[in-house]
Write an enzyme that holds these catalytic residues in place. Sequence first.
Site, PDB file in Angstrom:
ATOM      1  N   GLU A  26       0.905  -1.156   0.000  1.00  0.00           N
ATOM      2  CA  GLU A  26       0.000   0.000   0.000  1.00  0.00           C
ATOM      3  C   GLU A  26       0.938   1.198   0.000  1.00  0.00           C
ATOM      4  O   GLU A  26       1.568   1.492   1.009  1.00  0.00           O
ATOM      5  CB  GLU A  26      -0.858   0.014   1.272  1.00  0.00           C
ATOM      6  CG  GLU A  26      -1.702  -1.230   1.478  1.00  0.00           C
ATOM      7  CD  GLU A  26      -3.013  -1.168   0.708  1.00  0.00           C
ATOM      8  OE1 GLU A  26      -3.299  -0.115   0.098  1.00  0.00           O
ATOM      9  OE2 GLU A  26      -3.729  -2.173   0.705  1.00  0.00           O
ATOM     10  N   CYS A  45      -1.876   9.037   2.901  1.00  0.00           N
ATOM     11  CA  CYS A  45      -1.647   8.593   1.525  1.00  0.00           C
ATOM     12  C   CYS A  45      -2.772   9.020   0.609  1.00  0.00           C
ATOM     13  O   CYS A  45      -2.606   9.055  -0.603  1.00  0.00           O
ATOM     14  CB  CYS A  45      -1.504   7.080   1.490  1.00  0.00           C
ATOM     15  SG  CYS A  45      -2.925   6.242   2.202  1.00  0.00           S
TER      16      CYS A  45
HETATM   17  P1  NAD Z   1       8.626   4.709   4.644  1.00  0.00           P
HETATM   18  O1  NAD Z   1       8.466   3.939   3.386  1.00  0.00           O
HETATM   19  O2  NAD Z   1       9.824   5.557   4.807  1.00  0.00           O
HETATM   20  O3  NAD Z   1       8.596   3.737   5.915  1.00  0.00           O
HETATM   21  C1  NAD Z   1       7.572   2.786   6.103  1.00  0.00           C
HETATM   22  C2  NAD Z   1       8.091   1.632   6.927  1.00  0.00           C
HETATM   23  O4  NAD Z   1       9.127   0.962   6.188  1.00  0.00           O
HETATM   24  C3  NAD Z   1       8.726   2.024   8.259  1.00  0.00           C
HETATM   25  O5  NAD Z   1       8.368   1.075   9.239  1.00  0.00           O
HETATM   26  C4  NAD Z   1      10.222   1.952   7.969  1.00  0.00           C
HETATM   27  O6  NAD Z   1      10.994   1.691   9.102  1.00  0.00           O
HETATM   28  C5  NAD Z   1      10.277   0.791   7.000  1.00  0.00           C
HETATM   29  N1  NAD Z   1      11.479   0.774   6.149  1.00  0.00           N
HETATM   30  C6  NAD Z   1      12.220   1.829   5.716  1.00  0.00           C
HETATM   31  N2  NAD Z   1      13.257   1.401   4.961  1.00  0.00           N
HETATM   32  C7  NAD Z   1      13.161   0.050   4.913  1.00  0.00           C
HETATM   33  C8  NAD Z   1      13.930  -0.966   4.282  1.00  0.00           C
HETATM   34  N3  NAD Z   1      15.002  -0.675   3.551  1.00  0.00           N
HETATM   35  N4  NAD Z   1      13.531  -2.251   4.429  1.00  0.00           N
HETATM   36  C9  NAD Z   1      12.431  -2.566   5.140  1.00  0.00           C
HETATM   37  N5  NAD Z   1      11.680  -1.649   5.778  1.00  0.00           N
HETATM   38  C10 NAD Z   1      12.028  -0.348   5.656  1.00  0.00           C
HETATM   39  O7  NAD Z   1       7.280   5.572   4.755  1.00  0.00           O
HETATM   40  P2  NAD Z   1       6.867   6.637   5.859  1.00  0.00           P
HETATM   41  O8  NAD Z   1       7.680   7.863   5.699  1.00  0.00           O
HETATM   42  O9  NAD Z   1       6.834   5.986   7.201  1.00  0.00           O
HETATM   43  O10 NAD Z   1       5.344   6.908   5.405  1.00  0.00           O
HETATM   44  C11 NAD Z   1       5.005   7.800   4.416  1.00  0.00           C
HETATM   45  C12 NAD Z   1       4.696   7.118   3.099  1.00  0.00           C
HETATM   46  O11 NAD Z   1       3.763   6.060   3.308  1.00  0.00           O
HETATM   47  C13 NAD Z   1       4.024   8.034   2.094  1.00  0.00           C
HETATM   48  O12 NAD Z   1       4.551   7.826   0.803  1.00  0.00           O
HETATM   49  C14 NAD Z   1       2.554   7.613   2.146  1.00  0.00           C
HETATM   50  O13 NAD Z   1       1.821   7.929   0.992  1.00  0.00           O
HETATM   51  C15 NAD Z   1       2.679   6.156   2.377  1.00  0.00           C
HETATM   52  N6  NAD Z   1       1.446   5.622   2.973  1.00  0.00           N
HETATM   53  C16 NAD Z   1       0.642   4.823   2.222  1.00  0.00           C
HETATM   54  C17 NAD Z   1      -0.562   4.351   2.762  1.00  0.00           C
HETATM   55  C18 NAD Z   1      -1.500   3.477   1.958  1.00  0.00           C
HETATM   56  O14 NAD Z   1      -2.452   2.936   2.537  1.00  0.00           O
HETATM   57  N7  NAD Z   1      -1.316   3.339   0.662  1.00  0.00           N
HETATM   58  C19 NAD Z   1      -0.909   4.685   4.072  1.00  0.00           C
HETATM   59  C20 NAD Z   1      -0.047   5.500   4.799  1.00  0.00           C
HETATM   60  C21 NAD Z   1       1.148   5.946   4.245  1.00  0.00           C
END
Ligand code: NAD
Length: 473
Positions: free
Chosen positions: A254, A288
């Site tokens: 997502e 998002c």
């Molecule tokens: P992010 O992708 O930076 O982090 C999300 C999660 O991934 C965190 O738990 C982080 O620790 C982990 N992560 C980071 N690097 C990783 C790696 N290399 N390997 C494995 N895990 C890793 O996102 P964010 O800044 O926390 O959230 C914002 C983003 O999330 C925005 O782009 C937003 O649109 C999206 N989002 C999408 C939805 C949806 O339902 N589609 C909902 C909420 C947020």
Amino acid sequence: MHQLREYTAQVFIDGRFEAPDGDRDLPVLDKASSTLLGTYGNASAAQVDRAVRVAKAAQPGWAGVNANRRSEIVRDFARQLELRRDELLTLIIRETGGTAEKAEEELGQAITQLNNSATQLTENAGAILPPYKDGKISLSRAVPLGVIGLIVPWNYPMSLAMRALAPGLAYGNAVVLKPAELTPFAGGQILAEAAQAAGVPDGVFNVVPGDGPTTGRTLSEHPDLDLVHFTGSFEVGHQIANFAARSFKPVATELGGDNAFVVLDDADIAQAASCAVWSALWYQGQTCITAGRHIVLRSAADAFTEAVVERVSRLRVGNGLDDNVDLGPIISETQLRRFHEGLVQPSIASGATVAIGGSFDGLFYQPTVLTGVTPEMPVFTEEIFGPVMPITVVDTEAEALALVNRHRTLMNSVFTGDPMRGLAFAEQVKSNEVHVNDGYARHGGEGQLAGFTHRQWIGIQTTPTTYPAWAEG
Ligand code: NAD
């Protein structure tokens, strides 16, 4: 307001809390006051591995618990959150920098997801298929996937974890959850405590707090996972899909989107402006499904901009624990700088005009409306994830549609006085979700059986049958 307390996020494996083996005592801040809310540590690779192995061992037993009992436990999980309602609302406000309204939404969604899943798991989970052969019974049944590795972001830590945790557990899977570094309490520790209190069997649900590049990566690479469920940014989702591909694991993602809000020339401007402000600025634009790009037909543009600016001028930015606050702080300085320096300032330098806002004090960013935004500017081309509304004027509906479809979007809105015109527009938008004369969606509790189970076909031959002559004895 509930009494303020400090929290510690621990590793939760096999029904027991333990200290993380990696870096410890890492601070988690109250986002509005920048004071210490608590600490967490990084689960080591060995702890992640143990969590997955324990989950793998516990999963068949959990899947074998009869549906009524499993449903009771999932419902009790919801009740455990409900029992801590006041405390958890305060925690969510502090940990995510939200308002009371946002915290109510998040906790409410988490509880609803559990209750819905508790009901859904007791419903029909298979089918009897028409026999394709004489004397043969054909069954199709839903089977749990196995162990789900769940990685979630910071914006709705509790409800976004629950989106997969609730149906995942309900349908008989085991789960290993890695919450986001900025929100390990609402996104991890509290869920572990509630699951433990509800009697979720040891090992069925495990939590490994830690950072993305180490703990998150170790989890998503683990060969014993049957699904990696990831919510977050496109970039990290892409990396995780690559890690998981090495062991042919399915990945459910997502991701983010650069959503559009379209105002056609016959729209009710007051309605459109109210919806646009809500869709763009709810939780400081950090969702998002936030409306990012506002694409307005020229004849409606002045009235729409004026109505939006008037509404934005009345918004109050502050600590969500205080009364009468509409917008809280940005989640972190890194995020604020990313969109302010990376997107807003370069767009202004390229000719966009600040109609209102554009400044900040610490993490408190004034809601901002930018006009004169062209489709080449960074605030148009990138997901902003902040309280900024870029307005782009176009001459035709076709131009508006082409701009909407130029980007990857999750949810879009179109405002028009003619719902059938809205429907015709929506049908041409390339995204899963379009709202005519509305915005910022709230999903209902539709069944999630397909996402967290796979189908097993069983054929039972009840009478003797014949095989090709060369196979017969
Ligand atoms: P992010 O992708 O930076 O982090 C999300 C999660 O991934 C965190 O738990 C982080 O620790 C982990 N992560 C980071 N690097 C990783 C790696 N290399 N390997 C494995 N895990 C890793 O996102 P964010 O800044 O926390 O959230 C914002 C983003 O999330 C925005 O782009 C937003 O649109 C999206 N989002 C999408 C939805 C949806 O339902 N589609 C909902 C909420 C947020």
